[in-house]
Design a protein around this motif. Structure first.
Motif, PDB file in Angstrom:
ATOM      1  N   ASN A  16       0.858  -1.180   0.000  1.00 45.98           N
ATOM      2  CA  ASN A  16       0.000   0.000   0.000  1.00 45.98           C
ATOM      3  C   ASN A  16       0.902   1.241   0.000  1.00 45.98           C
ATOM      4  OD1 ASN A  16      -1.999   1.839   0.233  1.00 45.98           O
ATOM      5  ND2 ASN A  16      -2.749   1.148   2.225  1.00 45.98           N
ATOM      6  N   VAL A  18      -0.038   4.459  -0.558  1.00 46.13           N
ATOM      7  CA  VAL A  18      -0.706   5.716  -0.213  1.00 46.13           C
ATOM      8  C   VAL A  18      -0.042   6.404   0.983  1.00 46.13           C
ATOM      9  CG1 VAL A  18      -2.885   6.752   0.525  1.00 46.13           C
ATOM     10  CG2 VAL A  18      -2.876   5.013  -1.263  1.00 46.13           C
ATOM     11  N   PRO A  19       0.278   5.723   2.071  1.00 46.55           N
ATOM     12  CA  PRO A  19       0.950   6.412   3.183  1.00 46.55           C
ATOM     13  C   PRO A  19       2.318   6.979   2.778  1.00 46.55           C
ATOM     14  CG  PRO A  19       0.141   4.280   3.903  1.00 46.55           C
ATOM     15  CD  PRO A  19      -0.049   4.338   2.417  1.00 46.55           C
ATOM     16  N   TYR A  20       3.031   6.287   1.895  1.00 45.66           N
ATOM     17  CA  TYR A  20       4.326   6.781   1.450  1.00 45.66           C
ATOM     18  C   TYR A  20       4.170   8.057   0.623  1.00 45.66           C
ATOM     19  CZ  TYR A  20       5.815   2.163   2.909  1.00 45.66           C
ATOM     20  OH  TYR A  20       6.044   1.047   3.637  1.00 45.66           O
ATOM     21  N   ASP A  22       1.741  10.213   0.950  1.00 42.49           N
ATOM     22  CA  ASP A  22       1.389  11.270   1.903  1.00 42.49           C
ATOM     23  C   ASP A  22       2.633  11.825   2.593  1.00 42.49           C
ATOM     24  OD1 ASP A  22      -1.241  10.928   1.233  1.00 42.49           O
ATOM     25  OD2 ASP A  22      -1.746   9.725   3.001  1.00 42.49           O
ATOM     26  N   VAL A  23       3.507  10.936   3.014  1.00 39.42           N
ATOM     27  CA  VAL A  23       4.736  11.361   3.694  1.00 39.42           C
ATOM     28  C   VAL A  23       5.605  12.177   2.738  1.00 39.42           C
ATOM     29  CG1 VAL A  23       6.903  10.536   4.702  1.00 39.42           C
ATOM     30  CG2 VAL A  23       4.727   9.506   5.373  1.00 39.42           C
TER      31      VAL A  23
END
Length: 147
Positions: A16, A18-20, A22-23
């Motif tokens: 996944n 998506v968190p990367y 965002d960061v």
């Protein structure tokens, strides 16, 4: 009735991202904000050059500031006239409305404080003037553009 079978769920073997993302976007914003601040307070010495004068079809408006901080305006072949800050704002706006391609040259006495010359620039910006230049004297040893 059939007995209800419990179905097995398959494991996902995907990452996944998506968190990367965002960061990374947060880091990008942080770097964009902090990078200009890193260059504040850098001492520089500007090089001396033999800059050539600008050639324009129309005479530019010349704004001068003398040693005492008095503003003078020279425009459209008129004689150099002392003006107050409010009168300068009114006249430069009128000149810009008449000619949106107006070029303004700022000439500040080298003995006057930087703040007095800088006070002219926000007025020019509010009036909509986009073509602004700074006037200077040629180098003392220069002849015909050659050192």
């Amino acid at each position: 009735m059939r007995p209800h079978r419990r179905q097995k769920r398959k494991l996902k073997s995907e990452i996944n991202v998506v968190p990367y993302i965002d960061v990374m976007l947060v880091l990008l914003i942080i770097f964009m904000v902090t990078t200009p601040m890193m260059n504040l307070g850098v001492d520089i010495q500007l090089p001396q050059t033999n800059a050539k004068s600008l050639k324009d079809k129309k005479d530019p408006v010349v704004v001068s500031v003398d040693e005492a901080g008095q503003i003078y305006l020279t425009a459209e072949g008129e004689k150099r006239q002392p003006v107050s800050e409010d009168e300068f704002r009114t006249r430069i706006t009128a000149y810009h409305n008449a000619n949106p391609e107006l070029q303004v040259l700022v000439a500040g006495d080298q003995r006057v404080g930087y703040g007095k010359v800088y006070a002219i620039l926000p007025i020019l910006q509010e009036s909509g003037v986009t073509k602004i230049g700074l006037m200077s004297q040629p180098e003392s040893g220069a002849k015909n553009g050659k050192p």
